[in-house]
Each structure stands twice: as structure tokens, then as C-alpha cells.
Write a protein that holds these residues in place. Structure first.
Motif, PDB file in Angstrom:
ATOM      1  N   VAL A  13       0.948  -1.150   0.158  1.00 41.22           N
ATOM      2  CA  VAL A  13       0.056  -0.050   0.054  1.00 41.22           C
ATOM      3  C   VAL A  13       0.991   1.338  -0.126  1.00 41.22           C
ATOM      4  N   ALA A  14       2.129   0.996   0.865  1.00 40.37           N
ATOM      5  CA  ALA A  14       2.859   2.495   0.986  1.00 40.37           C
ATOM      6  C   ALA A  14       3.284   2.737  -0.440  1.00 40.37           C
ATOM      7  N   ASN A  18       2.975   5.849  -2.926  1.00 42.11           N
ATOM      8  CA  ASN A  18       3.940   6.668  -2.919  1.00 42.11           C
ATOM      9  C   ASN A  18       4.083   6.799  -4.688  1.00 42.11           C
ATOM     10  N   ALA A  19       4.376   5.784  -5.293  1.00 44.52           N
ATOM     11  CA  ALA A  19       4.444   5.855  -6.855  1.00 44.52           C
ATOM     12  C   ALA A  19       3.335   6.520  -7.496  1.00 44.52           C
ATOM     13  N   GLY A  20       2.055   6.615  -6.974  1.00 40.79           N
ATOM     14  CA  GLY A  20       0.942   6.912  -7.601  1.00 40.79           C
ATOM     15  C   GLY A  20       0.727   8.365  -7.299  1.00 40.79           C
ATOM     16  N   SER A  21       1.439   9.150  -6.359  1.00 42.13           N
ATOM     17  CA  SER A  21       1.446  10.713  -6.066  1.00 42.13           C
ATOM     18  C   SER A  21       2.093  11.272  -6.985  1.00 42.13           C
ATOM     19  N   VAL A  22       2.997  10.514  -8.003  1.00 40.02           N
ATOM     20  CA  VAL A  22       3.779  11.442  -8.992  1.00 40.02           C
ATOM     21  C   VAL A  22       2.779  11.645  -9.950  1.00 40.02           C
ATOM     22  N   ALA A  23       1.563  11.123 -10.269  1.00 40.17           N
ATOM     23  CA  ALA A  23       0.993  11.295 -11.409  1.00 40.17           C
ATOM     24  C   ALA A  23       0.108  12.583 -11.323  1.00 40.17           C
ATOM     25  N   THR A  24       0.081  13.308 -10.280  1.00 39.43           N
ATOM     26  CA  THR A  24      -1.103  14.453 -10.325  1.00 39.43           C
ATOM     27  C   THR A  24      -0.390  15.571  -9.568  1.00 39.43           C
ATOM     28  N   ILE A  25      -0.996  16.843  -9.680  1.00 37.51           N
ATOM     29  CA  ILE A  25      -0.506  18.150  -9.342  1.00 37.51           C
ATOM     30  C   ILE A  25      -0.759  17.948  -7.822  1.00 37.51           C
ATOM     31  N   ARG A  57       5.034   2.047 -10.231  1.00 35.47           N
ATOM     32  CA  ARG A  57       4.444   1.108  -9.296  1.00 35.47           C
ATOM     33  C   ARG A  57       4.404  -0.432  -9.815  1.00 35.47           C
ATOM     34  N   GLY A  58       4.344  -0.667 -10.876  1.00 32.31           N
ATOM     35  CA  GLY A  58       4.704  -1.840 -11.334  1.00 32.31           C
ATOM     36  C   GLY A  58       5.924  -2.538 -10.858  1.00 32.31           C
TER      37      GLY A  58
END
Length: 75
Positions: A13-14, A18-25, A57-58
Motif C-alpha cells: 500500500v505504501a 508513493n508511486a501514484g502520487s507522482v501522477a497528479t499535481i 508502481r509495477g
């Protein structure tokens, strides 16, 4: 009680978060500063960050699977 070690699940989950937070402003403070100062539209920023975010993420989940596929490491 499932008698399972929660560590692999918490790490997954962490790492994904963390990886997903890069995708949006709004994903992290650095992105907010970049978006505010560059005036890049939200959708444009999200479109540009989507592929690197998914690749990261992958890769993170792949490493996680390898690390925990044989059970939880002791130590």
C-alpha cells in the motif's frame, strides 16, 4: 485473525501510494509547486505523469512480489 504477517500488505500500500502520487499535481508538495509556477493544466500534468507513475508502481510491486514470494524474510 488470519494469522498473516501484515508487513507485505502495508508495504504494498505504501509503495503504490508513493508511486501514484507522482501522477497528479495534488499528489505531493513538489508537484503542487511545479503546477503553480508553470501554470500547467491539471489534465495535461496528469497525462504526462500517468505512464511513469504506472511503470514505477509495477516495478515496485514486482520487487515486492519477489521479496515476499517465499514468505516473510526473517531478520
Amino acid at each position: 485473525a488470519l494469522n498473516r504477517n501484515p508487513l507485505p500488505y502495508l508495504l504494498a500500500v505504501a509503495m503504490s501510494s508513493n508511486a501514484g502520487s507522482v501522477a497528479t499535481i495534488t499528489g505531493n508538495p513538489q508537484n503542487m509547486m511545479i503546477g503553480a509556477l508553470s501554470h500547467i493544466p491539471y489534465r495535461t500534468f496528469a497525462a504526462a505523469g500517468e505512464n511513469p507513475s504506472e511503470l514505477r508502481r509495477g516495478a515496485g510491486l514486482g520487487k515486492h512480489w519477489i521479496a515476499f514470494s517465499q514468505g516473510t524474510p526473517s531478520g
